[in-house]
Design an enzyme around this catalytic site. Structure first.
Site, short mmCIF file in Angstrom:
data_model
loop_
_atom_site.label_atom_id
_atom_site.label_comp_id
_atom_site.label_asym_id
_atom_site.label_seq_id
_atom_site.Cartn_x
_atom_site.Cartn_y
_atom_site.Cartn_z
N HIS A 75 0.87 -1.19 0.00
CA HIS A 75 0.00 0.00 0.00
C HIS A 75 0.89 1.23 0.00
O HIS A 75 1.57 1.52 0.99
CB HIS A 75 -0.92 0.01 1.22
CG HIS A 75 -1.72 1.27 1.32
ND1 HIS A 75 -2.58 1.67 0.33
CD2 HIS A 75 -1.79 2.23 2.29
CE1 HIS A 75 -3.15 2.81 0.68
NE2 HIS A 75 -2.67 3.17 1.86
N ASP B 95 1.03 5.10 -0.31
CA ASP B 95 0.33 6.39 -0.28
C ASP B 95 0.99 7.38 -1.23
O ASP B 95 2.21 7.57 -1.20
CB ASP B 95 0.36 6.97 1.13
CG ASP B 95 -0.52 6.20 2.09
OD1 ASP B 95 -1.71 6.05 1.80
OD2 ASP B 95 -0.01 5.74 3.13
N ASP C 122 -7.69 1.64 2.25
CA ASP C 122 -7.29 2.57 3.32
C ASP C 122 -8.23 3.74 3.55
O ASP C 122 -8.21 4.32 4.63
CB ASP C 122 -5.87 3.09 3.04
CG ASP C 122 -5.24 3.71 4.28
OD1 ASP C 122 -5.63 3.34 5.40
OD2 ASP C 122 -4.34 4.56 4.13
N HIS D 107 -6.28 9.79 -0.69
CA HIS D 107 -6.99 9.78 0.59
C HIS D 107 -6.19 10.38 1.74
O HIS D 107 -6.72 10.43 2.86
CB HIS D 107 -7.46 8.36 0.93
CG HIS D 107 -6.36 7.35 1.05
ND1 HIS D 107 -5.94 6.60 -0.02
CD2 HIS D 107 -5.59 6.96 2.09
CE1 HIS D 107 -4.96 5.79 0.37
NE2 HIS D 107 -4.73 6.00 1.65
#
Length: 907
Positions: A48, A50, A172, A420
């Site tokens: 994951h 970001d 997420d 996000h």
């Protein structure tokens, strides 16, 4: 060419061109065989990444500033590709195209061939595929569609159909919007997986075995058009406890040499079988999924894969001794394929997954408003991007990279801002600054395209000036020139009435339109400090509205719609909630960037009276209100407007008392709401809300304010049988109706403690210009209408707030320009139809999106289907042919085949 648009249908997407059909994905069977009589455990290696959070996008990609967080995405992709080649059984999924695009550009031809082979064989699978994994609460649907299109187009162009993601993957984001699910369905995804949902909802779903469901994401689109299979992952997006084998983890590796004293295979297998069998009890099929990875993992992919190889081998070896568990490398699409083959019925959901809480006093509703200045700048940038994309289509001016949506810097900056931890406001301060810098740089690039397009259309080469600080009344040209011209570009496909306010240095001006006719104008004197007046005797009345104020307090007291002959009592004031510092008996959770937790359910009023000054002319009427040194407002009524404007200015928020403040404005009305209120979903459809209530489970409310807050992306309203009061916002904000007849909207937050959700920094924004704390200015538009027809007013109003006219300025009167006005349309679009996208797709085609913007049964007139004739739509584009695509423009509509899912009986 006639196309029929159904209510609330954003999926009408055509490529106006002579188009070539792409080859189908000819892929060898990429999913490993499962065993029908065993529990199949699908192990999904993933990372994951970001697109900015604790570090900037660049810092994350290169592995810079590892003192903040050890993470380097380029090394992850290098390492994963290398390890996939060592064992054909291995699988990996990748999500964020923004990072993959950077990595791909720097690879050799040999590496690219290798990666294409891995994709064709299904060993490397893209999921989601947008430029980023967008936030779902604070993003506008138009920006989400753009960023998804950008990422998916790159994958399509690079890998063909085998690179097309089949699964949406939002592991997420902090709560999930119904409109996102609707968009994913219309983009052709077969399923959707996420990791976060309310702890009470998860508990109920585990007991009922409803962690996999069918989400019916629109009440306007005919099923299954907006139906989306949705799976809730068992461990968020982390591995099961004790099974993390990244260099950032502390779990012991599998030690499988029996000659060594620390041999642990038996213990590892025993623990894994126990976890798998426990997980299987809360899911419906003999297939379960485990996410094997987490934040920025697989930088040294050998650690993960070496242990996963062993895990699969030793777990499956126990089948000879009667074990009923089968482990395999897998991907979300392979797992979803098995669920579809099970041919079961699934629980149906029609609401959304807001608000999200991970414990009784930990409501993730603060980020709906966090960093309000950045949220506004993102919304402005979205409008700027649309202008930059559409301008060249009218003028046939391309310029450098003007024909390439992917190459437009503003498009990439906007796409990154949808992440996000970007527009959500949950990033570190230096990362927020980087997002803003990118948006500013993108707009500078757009300005070149817009200027060149306007020059081509007008025949004028005069220098065009952009005044980007009009919100603080700064524009050097208009303040210094005795004569200047203003070009107003309306990005909407229908006429709008829009007031233009400019700072000038003078008391008398004459304004004329493109045909030389006089335009009503008024010079208003600005006052820099509040007058000593403490009462207001005025009534604002212009063509459509009447506004009254209390003579003793100077506060708003009533609103009337003169067309519909409606009048309601309406008071408005400003309040703040003291932010919890975590030091109380109920919980140690403080308010922070993510979490809203007031230390009392009753807000503090900033002032019970307002000092006022009144301006009344035939063009404009204002009441300027001062509530405190850090809160002021202008209540403004324009002559031809059906909406009342509230321009608020809040900040710097005082923190002398060592307590953070969360500032709201509250509208208290005579409307009988019975605890119901309504908010939009990403600017599209409207959802009904009720205080202290969730449609899918019995709520145990422990935070009576924060637990009733919802995201407001463009509008919210309250109503009864007679009246509807709608508030249109200029950015994403959080809001609620805590008391009957009231609607409150959070405007600004300043907090002194971190809320322990990873950002490790309090939300205490300052800047060089505002060292004492940020000052934020914004605007709310209020409309009062009859409930059956209110949507006819507030939907177009919300679109105007998102796509505001763009102003450019030139010195002099501009009368020598050969062309002073232009329209790219032959006629205005019908009220129900919105021009969502118009952009150059390739050398010979443009991408056009038209949407029916009204919800089913929302409006008696405008919720009906509408027919549009494309050949009579544009004034400068000759349409030779058109082919319809899915919403994200990465698949032909007639080739879009999705899994069919069956809801449980009676749903």
């Amino acid at each position: 060419m006639f196309f029929n648009l159904q209510p609330c249908f954003p999926g009408f997407c055509v490529c106006v061109c002579a188009c070539v059909r792409a080859r189908a994905c000819v892929r060898v069977q990429s999913c490993h065989a499962t065993k029908p009589n065993l529990l199949n455990v699908h192990l999904v290696p993933h990372t994951h990444d970001d697109v900015g959070w604790l570090k900037t996008v660049d810092q994350y990609y290169y592995g810079d500033r590892n003192d903040i967080q050890h993470a380097g995405v380029q090394y992850i992709l290098d390492s994963v590709v290398d390890q996939l080649l060592k064992n054909p059984d291995r699988r990996f999924i990748y999500v964020e195209t923004a990072f993959f695009y950077r990595w791909w550009k720097r690879q050799s031809a040999d590496v690219r061939r290798t990666v294409r082979r891995l994709v064709d064989e299904g060993r490397l699978e893209f999921v989601n595929g947008g430029w980023c994994m967008s936030d779902e609460a604070t993003t506008h649907y138009s920006a989400v569609i753009d960023q998804m299109t950008m990422g998916l187009r790159f994958l399509n162009d690079t890998f063909g159909p085998c690179g097309r993601p089949r699964v949406a993957w939002h592991i997420d984001p902090f709560g999930h919007a119904r409109e996102h699910a609707s968009m994913f369905a219309q983009m052709g995804y077969d399923g959707f997986f996420f990791g976060r949902l309310d702890y009470q909802d998860r508990s109920r779903r585990r007991i009922a075995r409803e962690q996999e469901l069918l989400w019916r994401a629109s009440d306007s689109l005919t099923p299954p058009m907006a139906d989306l299979f949705t799976g809730i992952l068992p461990n968020g997006y982390n591995p099961p406890e004790g099974f993390c084998w990244d260099q950032s983890c502390d779990d012991p590796p599998i030690r499988d040499d029996p000659d060594l004293e620390d041999y642990n295979v038996d213990d590892v297998v025993k623990r894994f079988l126990a976890i798998a069998n426990t997980q299987a009890k809360v899911y419906k099929t003999n297939h379960i999924i485990m996410t094997m990875g987490s934040d920025f993992q697989y930088e040294n992919a050998n650690l993960w894969y070496k242990n996963l190889d062993k895990l699969i081998r030793y777990v499956n070896g126990r089948q000879a001794n009667g074990s009923r568990v089968h482990a395999l490398y897998s991907t979300p699409s392979c797992y979803l394929q098995e669920l579809h083959r099970a041919n079961l019925t699934w629980a149906l959901k029609t609401d959304d997954f807001f608000p999200y809480a991970d414990d009784a006093h930990d409501l993730w509703t603060g980020y709906f408003t966090s960093r309000p200045a950045l949220k506004r700048y993102e919304r402005i940038s979205n409008g700027n991007l649309q202008v930059g994309l559409r301008g060249p289509q009218w003028s046939d001016h391309r310029g450098p990279q003007g024909s390439d949506h992917r190459g437009l810097l503003s498009g990439k900056a906007m796409a990154v801002a949808q992440h996000h931890d970007a527009v959500s406001g949950t990033e570190k301060q230096h990362v927020a600054d980087d997002y803003a810098r990118r948006l500013a740089g993108g707009w500078l690039r757009c300005q070149v395209l817009v200027s060149n397009s306007l020059a081509a259309l007008s025949g004028s080469t005069a220098e065009r000036i952009y005044c980007d600080k009009l919100n603080v009344s700064v524009c050097p040209l208009t303040e210094s020139s005795s004569k200047f011209s203003v070009n107003v570009y309306n990005p909407l496909a229908r006429p709008v009435s829009w007031p233009v306010r400019l700072p000038v240095n003078g008391t008398s001006y004459k304004v004329s339109d493109a045909e030389g006719r006089s335009v009503d104008c008024q010079v208003c004197v600005c006052v820099c400090c509040p007058l000593l007046k403490t009462v207001c005797l005025c009534v604002l009345v212009l063509q459509f509205l009447r506004v009254t104020f209390d003579p003793d307090t100077g506060l708003l007291s009533g609103l009337s719609n003169l067309e519909t002959k409606q009048t309601i009592k309406l008071t408005q004031n400003f309040y703040w909630y003291n932010a919890s510092d975590g030091n109380n008996s109920k919980s140690d959770q403080p308010s922070g960037a993510y979490i809203f937790r007031p230390n009392s359910s009753t807000p503090f009023v900033i002032s019970r009276t307002a000092k006022t000054e009144t301006v009344q002319t035939s063009v404009l009427q204002e009441v300027r209100q001062w509530f405190s040194p850090w809160v002021s407002q202008v209540v403004r009524l324009h002559g031809d407007s059906r909406a009342l404007e509230l321009e608020w200015t809040v900040g710097p928020l005082p923190i002398d008392d060592d307590l953070g403040k969360e500032v709201i404005t509250r509208l208290d009305s005579s409307i009988q709401t019975a605890e119901y209120f309504y908010t939009d979903s990403n600017g599209r459809e409207i959802l009904q809300r009720k205080k202290d209530f969730r449609p899918t489970w019995i709520l145990r409310q422990s935070e009576p304010v924060a637990g009733n807050y919802y995201p407001i992306n463009s509008r919210a309203f309250i109503k009864d049988e007679v009246d509807q009061l709608t508030v249109v916002t200029d950015r994403s904000q959080g809001g609620s109706s805590i008391q009957n007849g009231s609607l409150e909207i959070m405007l600004h937050r300043r907090l002194l403690y971190d809320d322990v959700r990873g950002v490790a920094e309090p939300l205490n924004e300052t800047s060089a210009l505002f060292p004492e704390g940020l000052v934020v200015r914004g605007r709310l538009l209020l409309s009062l209408d009859r409930p059956p027809t209110a949507a006819d007013a507030h939907r177009p109003l919300a679109q105007q707030a998102v796509l505001q006219p763009t102003l450019t300025f030139t010195d002099g009167d501009g009368r020598w320009s050969p062309c002073l006005q232009f329209s790219g349309l032959q006629a205005a679009l019908p009220p129900a139809v919105h021009l969502l996208t118009l952009t150059q797709w390739d050398e010979d085609s443009v991408l056009l999106r038209l949407e029916h913007q009204f919800q089913s049964r929302e409006s008696k007139e405008n919720s009906r289907p509408v027919t549009v004739n494309l050949q009579k739509l544009f004034s400068t584009l000759e349409i030779l042919g058109a082919s319809e695509l899915n919403l994200s423009a990465n698949q032909w509509k007639d080739e879009m085949k999705r899994f069919h899912w069956t809801p449980q009986t009676g749903m």
